[in-house]
Write a protein that holds these residues in place. Structure first.
Motif, mmCIF file in Angstrom:
data_model
loop_
_atom_site.group_PDB
_atom_site.id
_atom_site.type_symbol
_atom_site.label_atom_id
_atom_site.label_comp_id
_atom_site.label_asym_id
_atom_site.label_seq_id
_atom_site.Cartn_x
_atom_site.Cartn_y
_atom_site.Cartn_z
ATOM 1 N N ALA A 112 11.752 -11.199 27.267
ATOM 2 C CA ALA A 112 11.983 -11.567 26.347
ATOM 3 C C ALA A 112 10.784 -11.619 25.578
ATOM 4 C CB ALA A 112 12.938 -12.694 25.760
ATOM 5 N N LEU A 113 10.483 -11.644 24.344
ATOM 6 C CA LEU A 113 9.569 -12.409 24.046
ATOM 7 C C LEU A 113 9.380 -12.007 22.392
ATOM 8 C CD1 LEU A 113 7.587 -9.618 22.371
ATOM 9 C CD2 LEU A 113 7.518 -8.919 24.526
ATOM 10 N N PHE A 131 0.439 -8.525 14.885
ATOM 11 C CA PHE A 131 1.262 -9.492 16.081
ATOM 12 C C PHE A 131 1.049 -10.799 16.445
ATOM 13 C CE2 PHE A 131 2.961 -4.816 15.619
ATOM 14 C CZ PHE A 131 4.064 -4.645 15.783
ATOM 15 N N MET A 132 2.289 -11.422 16.541
ATOM 16 C CA MET A 132 1.824 -12.532 17.590
ATOM 17 C C MET A 132 2.509 -12.737 18.343
ATOM 18 S SD MET A 132 1.212 -14.497 13.337
ATOM 19 C CE MET A 132 2.223 -12.891 12.708
ATOM 20 N N VAL A 133 2.399 -12.821 19.571
ATOM 21 C CA VAL A 133 2.994 -12.956 20.292
ATOM 22 C C VAL A 133 3.840 -13.802 21.473
ATOM 23 C CG1 VAL A 133 3.948 -11.332 22.596
ATOM 24 C CG2 VAL A 133 2.517 -10.001 20.467
ATOM 25 N N GLY A 134 4.616 -13.937 21.909
ATOM 26 C CA GLY A 134 4.913 -15.025 22.442
ATOM 27 C C GLY A 134 5.812 -14.847 23.716
ATOM 28 N N ALA A 135 4.928 -14.856 25.178
ATOM 29 C CA ALA A 135 5.530 -14.228 25.933
ATOM 30 C C ALA A 135 4.894 -14.333 27.360
ATOM 31 C CB ALA A 135 5.609 -12.981 26.001
ATOM 32 N N ALA A 136 5.289 -13.953 28.492
ATOM 33 C CA ALA A 136 4.870 -14.296 29.732
ATOM 34 C C ALA A 136 3.487 -13.491 30.182
ATOM 35 C CB ALA A 136 6.152 -13.866 30.663
ATOM 36 N N ASP A 137 2.792 -13.687 31.267
ATOM 37 C CA ASP A 137 1.417 -12.528 31.348
ATOM 38 C C ASP A 137 2.183 -11.268 31.124
ATOM 39 O OD1 ASP A 137 -0.517 -14.621 29.883
ATOM 40 O OD2 ASP A 137 -0.619 -14.750 32.694
ATOM 41 N N GLY A 158 1.092 -16.512 23.731
ATOM 42 C CA GLY A 158 1.272 -17.784 24.605
ATOM 43 C C GLY A 158 2.360 -17.894 25.466
ATOM 44 N N GLY A 159 3.335 -18.676 25.393
ATOM 45 C CA GLY A 159 4.774 -18.602 25.766
ATOM 46 C C GLY A 159 5.834 -18.302 24.931
ATOM 47 N N PRO A 160 7.268 -18.334 25.676
ATOM 48 C CA PRO A 160 8.181 -17.771 24.518
ATOM 49 C C PRO A 160 8.296 -19.011 23.424
ATOM 50 C CG PRO A 160 8.808 -17.432 26.141
ATOM 51 C CD PRO A 160 7.633 -17.980 26.578
ATOM 52 N N GLY A 161 8.474 -17.998 21.994
ATOM 53 C CA GLY A 161 7.958 -18.966 20.483
ATOM 54 C C GLY A 161 6.695 -19.007 20.387
ATOM 55 N N ALA A 162 5.223 -18.551 21.018
ATOM 56 C CA ALA A 162 3.877 -19.442 20.394
ATOM 57 C C ALA A 162 3.326 -18.428 19.139
ATOM 58 C CB ALA A 162 2.993 -19.145 21.355
ATOM 59 N N GLY A 163 4.427 -16.767 19.693
ATOM 60 C CA GLY A 163 4.087 -16.265 18.303
ATOM 61 C C GLY A 163 4.872 -16.317 17.205
ATOM 62 N N GLN A 164 5.842 -17.417 16.680
ATOM 63 C CA GLN A 164 6.301 -17.437 15.830
ATOM 64 C C GLN A 164 6.079 -18.747 15.465
ATOM 65 O OE1 GLN A 164 8.946 -16.344 14.070
ATOM 66 N NE2 GLN A 164 9.507 -14.934 15.813
ATOM 67 N N ALA A 165 5.090 -19.867 15.558
ATOM 68 C CA ALA A 165 4.114 -20.840 15.868
ATOM 69 C C ALA A 165 3.169 -20.150 15.168
ATOM 70 C CB ALA A 165 4.602 -21.924 17.521
#
Length: 292
Positions: A112-113, A131-137, A158-165
């Motif tokens: 998931a991202l 797009f602002m993406v929170g995900a594993a590389d 960054g990792g999960p949630g970082a896009g929303q941040a």
């Protein structure tokens, strides 16, 4: 790729259409029959349900109103989606909900991202979103080509949630700056300063910002701004109120002394209770005039 697109409203519909244009096989679902019909007219294959759309997908994209909708959707479709499917949520939701959604997908054997967007309906239609993406590389690398078909810029935050941040921090800046620009124009009016004069000074000086030079809240200085089109959104006041509410929740949860951000959330919440909900967020200037 075979892509499931769930949520085909004002943003999701044109985003899915751009994926079709890019050559992807897009299966879409929306509870609104009219939205589903519009998407089908653009080449999206209409599905009977979210689970039906996602069944054979390589990638599942969601564009839904709230975190609760995303969590419920994932709970519905993740158990029946083939193993190791990639889920990309483009909704704007609470950071905690985004991280909970990522955990639920991982528990079901998927990836998931979170990939919230900036650019509004015009950007969704023109495929110029950010797009602002929170995900594993690895997951970011897998999703980036698809996201690039719908946008002009894809940023790995960054990792999960970082896009929303990143999204709520950006919109806290935007909401607060639009209020400041609007207050300055109303003050200028009281002081007898023409709109164009204030714009010419501030746009070339230290007051320069996106809220002034692109989305100017008064008609005239920026012909393409919503102010020159009766404050037709654009980015609606209701959406700004929602995003600033999410930012305010995060501010309180993490003990940040964000006095301006919290006040901006209050101002937009009040603005969205009336006609401002369906107007561009720059129409907050009219509320400031009325209260002055």
């Amino acid at each position: 790729m075979t892509i499931a697109f769930i949520g085909l409203g004002n943003m999701g519909g044109p985003m899915a259409a751009n994926l079709v244009k890019a050559g992807h096989d897009v299966h879409g679902f929306d509870l609104d029959e009219a939205a589903l019909e519009r998407a089908a007219a653009s080449g999206v294959r209409a599905a009977r349900s979210a689970a039906d759309a996602a069944g054979d997908a390589d990638l599942v994209i969601t564009m839904l109103p709230t975190g609760r909708h995303v969590l419920d959707c994932y709970a519905d479709i993740a158990p029946t989606t083939r193993a190791d499917t990639l889920f990309a949520d483009c909704s704007t939701i609470d950071v905690a909900d985004a991280r909970a959604a990522a955990r639920s997908v991982a528990d079901a054997g998927h990836r998931a991202l979170d990939a919230p967007v900036s650019g509004g309906v015009m950007g969704a239609t023109a495929a110029t979103l950010t797009f602002m993406v929170g995900a594993a590389d690895a997951d970011f690398a897998a999703a980036e080509p698809v996201l690039s078909a719908m946008g002009r810029r894809v940023v790995h935050c960054g990792g999960p949630g970082a896009g929303q941040a990143a999204k709520i921090c950006n919109n806290m800046i935007l909401g607060a700056s639009m209020i400041a620009v609007s207050e300055a124009f109303v003050l200028g009016e009281r002081l007898g300063l023409p709109h164009q004069a204030l714009f010419d000074v501030a746009s070339a000086a230290s007051g320069q910002c996106w809220a002034l030079t692109v989305n100017c809240p008064v008609p005239g200085p920026v012909p393409g701004s919503p102010a020159g089109n009766g404050y037709r959104p654009g980015f609606a006041g209701a959406l700004m109120a929602k995003d600033l509410g999410l930012a305010a929740n995060a501010v309180r949860a993490h003990g940040v002394a964000a006095e301006i951000g919290l006040r901006a959330a209050e101002i937009y919440a009040a603005f969205a209770e009336g006609d401002g909900a369906g107007q561009d967020f720059s129409a907050v200037i009219n509320s400031i005039r009325e209260r002055s």
